[in-house]
Write a protein that holds these residues in place. Structure first.
Motif, PDB file in Angstrom:
ATOM      1  N   PHE A  82       0.829  -1.210   0.000  1.00 47.94           N
ATOM      2  CA  PHE A  82       0.000   0.000   0.000  1.00 47.94           C
ATOM      3  C   PHE A  82       0.864   1.261   0.000  1.00 47.94           C
ATOM      4  CE2 PHE A  82      -1.546   3.392   2.838  1.00 47.94           C
ATOM      5  CZ  PHE A  82      -2.580   3.875   2.060  1.00 47.94           C
ATOM      6  N   GLU A  83       0.487   2.209  -0.846  1.00 49.81           N
ATOM      7  CA  GLU A  83       1.099   3.542  -0.835  1.00 49.81           C
ATOM      8  C   GLU A  83       0.076   4.543  -1.333  1.00 49.81           C
ATOM      9  OE1 GLU A  83       4.568   6.094  -3.114  1.00 49.81           O
ATOM     10  OE2 GLU A  83       5.068   4.049  -2.450  1.00 49.81           O
ATOM     11  N   ASP A  84      -0.022   5.655  -0.623  1.00 52.34           N
ATOM     12  CA  ASP A  84      -0.936   6.720  -1.024  1.00 52.34           C
ATOM     13  C   ASP A  84      -0.390   8.030  -0.485  1.00 52.34           C
ATOM     14  OD1 ASP A  84      -3.116   7.978  -2.157  1.00 52.34           O
ATOM     15  OD2 ASP A  84      -4.556   6.497  -1.401  1.00 52.34           O
ATOM     16  N   HIS A  85      -1.027   9.138  -0.869  1.00 55.60           N
ATOM     17  CA  HIS A  85      -0.489  10.455  -0.523  1.00 55.60           C
ATOM     18  C   HIS A  85      -1.608  11.394  -0.100  1.00 55.60           C
ATOM     19  CE1 HIS A  85       3.453   9.542  -2.424  1.00 55.60           C
ATOM     20  NE2 HIS A  85       2.693   8.776  -3.205  1.00 55.60           N
ATOM     21  N   ILE A  86      -1.235  12.325   0.788  1.00 50.90           N
ATOM     22  CA  ILE A  86      -2.096  13.464   1.109  1.00 50.90           C
ATOM     23  C   ILE A  86      -1.260  14.714   0.881  1.00 50.90           C
ATOM     24  CG2 ILE A  86      -3.370  14.686   2.908  1.00 50.90           C
ATOM     25  CD1 ILE A  86      -3.942  12.023   4.225  1.00 50.90           C
ATOM     26  N   ALA A  87      -1.656  15.527  -0.088  1.00 52.18           N
ATOM     27  CA  ALA A  87      -0.918  16.750  -0.414  1.00 52.18           C
ATOM     28  C   ALA A  87      -1.401  17.898   0.459  1.00 52.18           C
ATOM     29  CB  ALA A  87      -1.090  17.101  -1.887  1.00 52.18           C
ATOM     30  N   GLY A  88      -0.479  18.786   0.804  1.00 50.26           N
ATOM     31  CA  GLY A  88      -0.831  19.935   1.633  1.00 50.26           C
ATOM     32  C   GLY A  88      -1.884  20.806   0.982  1.00 50.26           C
ATOM     33  N   GLU A  89      -1.808  20.946  -0.325  1.00 54.02           N
ATOM     34  CA  GLU A  89      -2.740  21.830  -1.033  1.00 54.02           C
ATOM     35  C   GLU A  89      -4.176  21.339  -0.947  1.00 54.02           C
ATOM     36  OE1 GLU A  89      -1.339  22.228  -4.988  1.00 54.02           O
ATOM     37  OE2 GLU A  89       0.252  23.663  -4.461  1.00 54.02           O
ATOM     38  N   GLU A  90      -4.378  19.994  -0.931  1.00 57.27           N
ATOM     39  CA  GLU A  90      -5.757  19.495  -0.963  1.00 57.27           C
ATOM     40  C   GLU A  90      -6.457  19.667   0.387  1.00 57.27           C
ATOM     41  OE1 GLU A  90      -6.364  15.173  -1.253  1.00 57.27           O
ATOM     42  OE2 GLU A  90      -4.191  14.916  -0.999  1.00 57.27           O
ATOM     43  N   ILE A  91      -5.689  19.987   1.430  1.00 59.97           N
ATOM     44  CA  ILE A  91      -6.318  20.211   2.744  1.00 59.97           C
ATOM     45  C   ILE A  91      -6.113  21.641   3.226  1.00 59.97           C
ATOM     46  CG2 ILE A  91      -6.105  17.776   3.402  1.00 59.97           C
ATOM     47  CD1 ILE A  91      -3.670  18.547   5.086  1.00 59.97           C
ATOM     48  N   ASP A  92      -5.676  22.521   2.302  1.00 67.12           N
ATOM     49  CA  ASP A  92      -5.425  23.943   2.627  1.00 67.12           C
ATOM     50  C   ASP A  92      -4.445  24.080   3.789  1.00 67.12           C
ATOM     51  OD1 ASP A  92      -7.161  24.596   0.636  1.00 67.12           O
ATOM     52  OD2 ASP A  92      -8.852  25.040   1.969  1.00 67.12           O
ATOM     53  N   LEU A  93      -3.332  23.371   3.695  1.00 65.26           N
ATOM     54  CA  LEU A  93      -2.330  23.383   4.755  1.00 65.26           C
ATOM     55  C   LEU A  93      -1.655  24.745   4.852  1.00 65.26           C
ATOM     56  CD1 LEU A  93      -0.682  21.728   6.857  1.00 65.26           C
ATOM     57  CD2 LEU A  93       0.947  21.250   5.002  1.00 65.26           C
ATOM     58  N   LYS A  94      -1.510  25.235   6.074  1.00 67.86           N
ATOM     59  CA  LYS A  94      -0.791  26.495   6.324  1.00 67.86           C
ATOM     60  C   LYS A  94       0.228  26.232   7.436  1.00 67.86           C
ATOM     61  CE  LYS A  94      -4.462  29.705   4.975  1.00 67.86           C
ATOM     62  NZ  LYS A  94      -5.316  28.650   4.394  1.00 67.86           N
ATOM     63  N   ILE A  95       1.474  26.741   7.228  1.00 67.91           N
ATOM     64  CA  ILE A  95       2.549  26.567   8.210  1.00 67.91           C
ATOM     65  C   ILE A  95       3.134  27.934   8.510  1.00 67.91           C
ATOM     66  CG2 ILE A  95       4.686  25.373   8.765  1.00 67.91           C
ATOM     67  CD1 ILE A  95       4.055  23.384   6.550  1.00 67.91           C
ATOM     68  N   THR A  96       3.028  28.360   9.739  1.00 69.55           N
ATOM     69  CA  THR A  96       3.590  29.656  10.137  1.00 69.55           C
ATOM     70  C   THR A  96       4.545  29.465  11.309  1.00 69.55           C
ATOM     71  OG1 THR A  96       1.658  30.061  11.517  1.00 69.55           O
ATOM     72  CG2 THR A  96       1.601  30.954   9.295  1.00 69.55           C
TER      73      THR A  96
END
Length: 468
Positions: A82-96
């Motif tokens: 098994f391999e899959d991905h979660i991209a930051g853009e698809e969850i509106d990821l913000k890092i400050t």
């Protein structure tokens, strides 16, 4: 030049002194430079998640965090490739930068830069935010939740192999993901800006709870073998059926801890098979009348019928008792005998021929009493029921009552509910077609003398075959 004690005394050379001074100055210089350098930079060993930010300024860390935000991709791996991905853009990821990063820089001691980061200033966190609903959707869409991927975990179990021996079937770990655990682990990765999640290593799968090397399974095998060490023989007069060890082994089930017990359902299935094979109740029979002519008798309420639920429970108790026995099943209904071919009557029985309005009592293969009769009136819906029955009891001097009639009789021999042989002194003739239009309410009317004779020689339980 010698001193007063007669020994030579050496003094440091000016060159060595100079080197020492230079080293000290260099160390002080390096220390000062380091202190100045780390005045606005993170000490070596400072981390955000799995990223080292030692030597970086806040603007540099901010730039790194922005780059991480743009490129963030969480790779999830697990069982069955098994391999899959979660991209930051698809969850509106913000890092400050976050309070932890700011405070970490303020709290660190730049003058101890040579020691590196430690304590609360070593592992820092950025402020992470994302859209919770989008994260939930992203997790729901992971391929580990596809039905084609999911394999349920299975505990190690005890089974019977081809050699009729108990053996242990090893556990199946499967690929069923615990969604709540996975969700928390994903959030942990996001909080630390980690980019890899191993579902197996992070215990995101539902695992079996009983493994093949568990000592409880071996104990279960020993207990099951002891339970099977018995033979029960069923006696059906002309033949027998044997319940032996190999059969009982197939009836044993094991609970989640490997403890054996007899499966009521499996035992009941066996009793049901016995009933299908040996029950004769309400079956179709071919009998011979006094003249040797054959007649087909359909159904009725006579014959052998095993009480299946009671016998299944009894068989379980007998097996648990652990003693070899020969027994017969518990019956709901019994016939007079058992013979090969499921013949359940012998040479003594009564024939009732509705078409010819005639009865005969055959005893030990010979007709000992015959009589013309009047049976139930079919034109009034009172037909005498056809089928196989048996004499229920005998009674003298009773009054038969029903809707529209009350008839005192001297001899009553019922063979099914409210239907039987009896005298009918109110009739002057019997036989022929009298029963059509002037028949009984279902009983078999007989001349008084014949009814008395039948009463004297027939016994309770005698089969009665009624046919047309």
């Amino acid at each position: 030049m010698e001193n007063e004690a007669g020994t030579n005394k050496k003094t440091p050379s000016s060159k060595a002194i100079k080197i020492g001074v230079i080293v000290v100055i260099a160390v002080i210089a390096i220390y000062i430079v380091g202190a100045v350098f780390f005045h606005n930079r993170y000490l070596f060993g400072t981390k955000i998640g799995d990223k080292n930010i030692g030597g970086k300024t806040i603007p540099q860390v901010e730039a790194m965090l922005e780059e991480d935000r743009k490129n963030y991709d969480l790779t999830l791996t697990g069982r069955e490739s098994f391999e899959d991905h979660i991209a930051g853009e698809e969850i509106d990821l913000k890092i400050t930068l976050g309070e932890s990063l700011q405070k970490g820089l303020e709290d660190q001691n730049a003058f101890l830069w040579f020691i590196g980061a430690s304590g609360d200033t070593k592992d820092l966190t950025a402020d992470i935010s994302y859209d919770e609903e989008k994260l939930e959707d992203a997790i729901d869409q992971l391929s580990c939740f596809d039905k084609d991927y999911i394999i349920a975990p299975e505990n190690a179990t005890i089974v019977v192999n081809d050699d009729d021996e108990f053996t242990i079937k090893e556990e199946v770990y499967g690929t069923t993901v615990k969604k709540d655990v996975l969700t928390e682990k994903v959030k942990d990765c996001l909080a630390g800006i980690n980019t890899a999640l191993d579902l197996d290593a992070e215990q995101c799968y539902e695992d079996p709870t009983l493994l093949k090397d568990d000592e409880r399974l071996q104990q279960g095998i020993e207990d099951a073998n002891a339970l099977c060490d018995v033979t029960i023989t069923y006696d059906f007069d002309y033949t027998t059926e044997t319940v032996d060890t190999s059969m009982i082994k197939k009836w044993i089930k094991f609970d989640e801890e490997g403890n054996p017990s007899l499966s009521y359902r499996r035992v009941l299935n066996y009793i049901e098979d016995l009933a299908d094979k040996y029950d004769t109740y309400a079956s179709v029979r071919t009998i011979k009348d006094a003249s040797g002519n054959e007649h087909t008798v359909y159904y009725g309420s006579y014959g052998w019928k095993i009480s299946q639920t009671k016998e299944a429970k009894k068989l379980i108790r007998v097996i648990k008792a652990g003693k070899d026995v020969t027994r017969e099943p518990i019956y709901l209904y019994k016939a007079v005998c058992r013979k090969e071919g499921n013949i359940d009557w012998d040479d003594t029985y009564v024939c009732v021929d509705i078409t010819n309005q005639y009865m005969s009592f055959i005893k030990d293969g010979k007709a000992v009493l015959s009589s013309s009769i009047v049976t139930g009136d079919p034109t009034q819906g009172h037909s005498t029921p056809t089928g196989a029955y048996q004499v229920m009891y005998k009674e003298r001097d009773v009054t038969l009552e029903g809707q529209g009639y009350s008839s005192p009789v001297s001899y009553f021999i019922p063979f099914t509910t409210n239907v039987g042989f009896h005298d009918a002194t109110w009739r002057s003739s019997f036989g022929g077609s009298i029963y059509r239009g002037n028949g009984s309410h279902g009983c078999v009317n007989m001349p008084a003398g014949n009814a008395a004779a039948l009463y004297q020689i027939i016994e309770t339980g005698t089969p009665v075959f009624v046919y047309q």
